[in-house]
Design a protein around this motif. Sequence first.
Motif, PDB file in Angstrom:
ATOM      1  N   SER A 180      13.672  76.746 -14.010  1.00 47.06           N
ATOM      2  CA  SER A 180      12.446  75.764 -13.688  1.00 47.06           C
ATOM      3  C   SER A 180      11.267  76.711 -14.043  1.00 47.06           C
ATOM      4  O   SER A 180      11.302  77.802 -14.339  1.00 47.06           O
ATOM      5  CB  SER A 180      12.274  75.495 -12.111  1.00 47.06           C
ATOM      6  OG  SER A 180      12.130  76.190 -11.272  1.00 47.06           O
ATOM      7  N   ASP A 181      10.192  75.828 -14.007  1.00 47.16           N
ATOM      8  CA  ASP A 181       8.692  76.309 -14.593  1.00 47.16           C
ATOM      9  C   ASP A 181       8.316  77.143 -13.335  1.00 47.16           C
ATOM     10  O   ASP A 181       7.742  78.340 -13.756  1.00 47.16           O
ATOM     11  CB  ASP A 181       7.797  75.377 -14.536  1.00 47.16           C
ATOM     12  CG  ASP A 181       7.905  74.411 -15.817  1.00 47.16           C
ATOM     13  OD1 ASP A 181       8.696  74.916 -16.657  1.00 47.16           O
ATOM     14  OD2 ASP A 181       7.413  73.267 -15.745  1.00 47.16           O
ATOM     15  N   SER A 182       8.466  77.190 -12.158  1.00 48.58           N
ATOM     16  CA  SER A 182       8.244  78.030 -11.020  1.00 48.58           C
ATOM     17  C   SER A 182       9.081  79.311 -11.233  1.00 48.58           C
ATOM     18  O   SER A 182       8.421  80.553 -10.789  1.00 48.58           O
ATOM     19  CB  SER A 182       8.434  77.492  -9.783  1.00 48.58           C
ATOM     20  OG  SER A 182       7.683  76.315  -9.478  1.00 48.58           O
TER      21      SER A 182
ATOM     22  N   ALA B 116       7.792  81.476 -13.841  1.00 48.35           N
ATOM     23  CA  ALA B 116       6.435  82.137 -13.552  1.00 48.35           C
ATOM     24  C   ALA B 116       6.673  83.433 -12.672  1.00 48.35           C
ATOM     25  O   ALA B 116       5.938  84.231 -12.761  1.00 48.35           O
ATOM     26  CB  ALA B 116       5.509  80.905 -12.697  1.00 48.35           C
TER      27      ALA B 116
ATOM     28  N   ARG C 212       2.077  78.122 -12.482  1.00 52.61           N
ATOM     29  CA  ARG C 212       3.274  77.263 -13.012  1.00 52.61           C
ATOM     30  C   ARG C 212       2.897  76.310 -14.069  1.00 52.61           C
ATOM     31  O   ARG C 212       3.745  75.919 -14.905  1.00 52.61           O
ATOM     32  CB  ARG C 212       3.889  76.573 -11.682  1.00 52.61           C
ATOM     33  CG  ARG C 212       5.233  75.685 -11.956  1.00 52.61           C
ATOM     34  CD  ARG C 212       5.332  74.897 -11.081  1.00 52.61           C
ATOM     35  NE  ARG C 212       4.174  73.752 -10.806  1.00 52.61           N
ATOM     36  CZ  ARG C 212       3.809  72.713 -11.803  1.00 52.61           C
ATOM     37  NH1 ARG C 212       4.620  72.459 -12.554  1.00 52.61           N
ATOM     38  NH2 ARG C 212       2.830  71.972 -11.446  1.00 52.61           N
ATOM     39  N   ARG C 213       1.665  75.697 -13.724  1.00 56.84           N
ATOM     40  CA  ARG C 213       1.145  74.500 -14.774  1.00 56.84           C
ATOM     41  C   ARG C 213       0.892  75.022 -15.937  1.00 56.84           C
ATOM     42  O   ARG C 213       1.110  74.353 -17.060  1.00 56.84           O
ATOM     43  CB  ARG C 213      -0.114  73.962 -14.315  1.00 56.84           C
ATOM     44  CG  ARG C 213      -1.243  74.917 -13.961  1.00 56.84           C
ATOM     45  CD  ARG C 213      -2.381  74.087 -13.200  1.00 56.84           C
ATOM     46  NE  ARG C 213      -3.375  74.977 -13.150  1.00 56.84           N
ATOM     47  CZ  ARG C 213      -3.682  75.586 -12.075  1.00 56.84           C
ATOM     48  NH1 ARG C 213      -2.874  75.611 -11.167  1.00 56.84           N
ATOM     49  NH2 ARG C 213      -4.763  76.434 -11.785  1.00 56.84           N
TER      50      ARG C 213
END
Length: 496
Positions: free
Chosen positions: A457-459, A462, A474-475
């Motif tokens: 995932s993006d998190s 990161a 994350r964004r």
Amino acid sequence: MKPSLVLKMGQQLTMTPQLQQAIKLLQLSTLDLQQEIQEALEANPMLERQEDGDDFDNSDPLADGDELASAPAQEITFQDAPANAELPDENQWSEQIPSELPVDTAWEDIYQTSASSLPSNDDDEWDFTARTSAGESLQSHLLWQLNLAPMSDKDRLIAMTLIDAISNDGYLEETLEELLESFDPELDIELDEIEAVLHRIQQFEPAGIGARDLRECLLLQLRQLPANTPWLKETQRLVSDYLDLLGSRDYSQIMRRMKLREEELKPAIDLIQRLNPRPGSQIESSEPEYVVPDVIVRKDSGRWLVELNQEAMPRLRVNPQYAGMVKRADSSSDNTFMRNQLQEARWFIKSLQSRNETLMKVASQIVEHQRGFLEYGEEAMKPLVLHDIAEAVGMHESTISRVTTQKFMHTPRGIFELKYFFSSHVSTAEGGECSSTAIRAIIKKLVAAENAKKPLSDSKIAGLLEAQGIQVARRTVAKYRESLGIAPSSERKRLM
């Protein structure tokens, strides 16, 4: 209040025509510059192209100092003719060329020409269409197949209307009801007739053409596969009934409803992935676009060398014969015209030289800053902004922006636009900076090595970047991932 004349004195900056010309040439791409040079050659008789092997004096009798500088000449070696070679005299030529050719003969039958020297059609390596054909549109490709299909005039009219309504991706953009309303009522066309003609068109190439949605497109392609294709029935059922679940990657629900195990579902999904969701894209309608590099970077003896692409930079000169006709004390209209043309030719050549010098300065500084990229790849890219190069070469940022727009650099790692080497920075845990291009490369590498059953995932990405000392939100990871064309983790889930 009566009108009056007021005299004011002031100072303002203006650009001379020479400066405007230099700025214009500076921001042109290589292809646009070649066109600009060709127009200048046609408009100014004083300008001419210096071809390889030309050996003459470039000096201008009216040039003031170094106003006109010629490009360095290249040494060309000519091959002498053999000593025993004999040229036919005039009488021999007249004997070889008859006054009239025999009846029913062509010129190529008697004399060798460029057309007759082409390889014969029997040669397997000669592909005439590959060298002469232009890009074909999807509609023209479908109309060509329509002309080969036996149809009545009424069905052919319907087929042509359907083909016009097919998008470049190969899908029918309008409903059959909308197409029915577009026909003249006097033709007495029914909805069943339109649907029957559509089924005929859906049998054309490429497979899947004329579909109304993705499900129909995939089913059309599956129906054209051989009947003995492994897992064909299961794949057709999967596309027909559970395509929405497949799009959401709900494999457990699919296996439960279709009563399939994981090792049985995977070959069906693999078969679907081999299909083309955009069948119309197989027909290339646009001509290929070529990129001509302005600068070539190569490594020689451990050093990176930067040089201009001489093939893309034509060498110009002032025609010495015309320049010698200009007289200093003559004020006639012809002499004035020639003097003006001579001055324009000098400024044009000087602007070209200024463009090349500026391009070399900027490219050299880019290579100096991004030496790590040339050595190790994208992950070694350093942060770089226009201000850094502007300070290094002593120019304004707007000038650097013009130089780097639509200019390309050929490196051992590929051809890149000069703007590619500029990127923002992100702070690191050690207080340093990391380029956004390097972060994108790291994200791409992490996604390529992820577990297909449990994508990152993006998190999570990161967190992995933070473990390497790169502080990214994350964004920001989501923004970089989208710029790379990488789908979210929910859409990257695969069966092993």
